[in-house]
Write an enzyme that holds these catalytic residues in place. Structure first.
Site, PDB file in Angstrom:
ATOM      1  N   TYR A   1      48.535  76.489  64.218  1.00 46.72           N
ATOM      2  CA  TYR A   1      49.511  75.519  63.697  1.00 46.72           C
ATOM      3  C   TYR A   1      50.334  76.039  62.517  1.00 46.72           C
ATOM      4  O   TYR A   1      51.219  75.329  62.025  1.00 46.72           O
ATOM      5  CB  TYR A   1      48.789  74.225  63.299  1.00 46.72           C
ATOM      6  CG  TYR A   1      48.084  73.574  64.472  1.00 46.72           C
ATOM      7  CD1 TYR A   1      48.814  72.954  65.484  1.00 46.72           C
ATOM      8  CD2 TYR A   1      46.692  73.611  64.594  1.00 46.72           C
ATOM      9  CE1 TYR A   1      48.180  72.384  66.577  1.00 46.72           C
ATOM     10  CE2 TYR A   1      46.050  73.036  65.677  1.00 46.72           C
ATOM     11  CZ  TYR A   1      46.798  72.423  66.665  1.00 46.72           C
ATOM     12  OH  TYR A   1      46.175  71.857  67.748  1.00 46.72           O
TER      13      TYR A   1
ATOM     14  N   HIS B   1      55.582  69.500  69.942  1.00 48.00           N
ATOM     15  CA  HIS B   1      54.288  70.129  69.642  1.00 48.00           C
ATOM     16  C   HIS B   1      54.574  71.400  68.861  1.00 48.00           C
ATOM     17  O   HIS B   1      55.445  72.187  69.237  1.00 48.00           O
ATOM     18  CB  HIS B   1      53.534  70.477  70.929  1.00 48.00           C
ATOM     19  CG  HIS B   1      53.314  69.286  71.804  1.00 48.00           C
ATOM     20  ND1 HIS B   1      52.283  68.410  71.634  1.00 48.00           N
ATOM     21  CD2 HIS B   1      54.045  68.810  72.837  1.00 48.00           C
ATOM     22  CE1 HIS B   1      52.367  67.446  72.526  1.00 48.00           C
ATOM     23  NE2 HIS B   1      53.433  67.667  73.272  1.00 48.00           N
TER      24      HIS B   1
HETATM   25  C1  DHK Z   1      48.827  69.110  67.803  1.00 43.42           C
HETATM   26  C2  DHK Z   1      47.562  68.732  68.085  1.00 43.42           C
HETATM   27  O1  DHK Z   1      46.807  68.114  67.184  1.00 43.42           O
HETATM   28  C3  DHK Z   1      46.947  69.042  69.384  1.00 43.42           C
HETATM   29  O2  DHK Z   1      46.036  68.061  69.780  1.00 43.42           O
HETATM   30  C4  DHK Z   1      48.001  69.226  70.433  1.00 43.42           C
HETATM   31  C5  DHK Z   1      49.761  69.624  68.822  1.00 43.42           C
HETATM   32  C6  DHK Z   1      49.070  70.190  70.000  1.00 43.42           C
HETATM   33  C7  DHK Z   1      50.796  70.567  68.233  1.00 43.42           C
HETATM   34  O3  DHK Z   1      50.900  71.705  68.654  1.00 43.42           O
HETATM   35  O4  DHK Z   1      51.531  70.130  67.357  1.00 43.42           O
HETATM   36  O5  DHK Z   1      47.455  69.688  71.538  1.00 43.42           O
END
Ligand code: DHK
Length: 147
Positions: free
Chosen positions: A24, A100
């Site tokens: 992330y 996402h």
């Molecule tokens: C964020 C999440 O918390 C995951 O559950 C998703 C998403 C992806 C993201 O990539 O922002 O699968």
């Protein structure tokens, strides 16, 4: 005419910055909010995050009832299992950009099939935090075009 765009964030996104940074990134949600406000131009931004499915649904109802111009939503884990979320989004009559941070299509099977994509106008995945800026630019373009 002044427009309001709602940017809604689902479960665990309040942990951005320290949560699995290899997936992330290191940008925090507060930094993402600032990025969204910088992209807003003349539009107003309602920026929110919750860990609760029902709260997210209430906020979608609010966006409908207050005539929000558009929605950017990162439903996070609810993307893959929440029929009530899909039902709420289906009632929203304006453009919805599903976002996402990670590229969900490259991830494990649990994270690949978003139910929300079945009702979203457009989907952005894998651009990291900058995806929020891209989402807002695209949404504002769409709204300008439709005006
Ligand atoms: C964020 C999440 O918390 C995951 O559950 C998703 C998403 C992806 C993201 O990539 O922002 O699968």
């Amino acid at each position: 005419m002044s427009r309001t765009i709602h940017v809604l964030n689902g479960p665990n996104l309040d942990r951005l910055g320290k949560r699995e940074p290899e997936i992330y990134g290191r940008t925090t949600l507060a930094e993402i909010e600032a990025l969204c406000r910088a992209e807003a131009g003349n539009d107003s931004i309602v920026f929110r995050q919750t860990n609760w499915e029902g709260q997210l649904i209430e906020w979608i109802h609010e966006a409908i009832d207050t005539d929000a111009a558009g929605l950017v939503i990162n439903p996070a884990g609810l993307s893959f299992r929440s029929i009530p979320l899909v039902d709420a989004l289906r009632m929203f009559p304006r453009p919805i950009v599903e976002l996402h941070i990670s590229n969900i299509h490259r991830r494990d099977a649990l994270h690949q099939h978003s139910l929300v994509s079945t009702v979203a106008t457009a989907v952005i995945a894998g651009l990291g935090a900058r995806g929020y800026g891209v989402a807002l630019r695209a949404l504002r373009d769409m709204l300008d075009e439709a005006a």
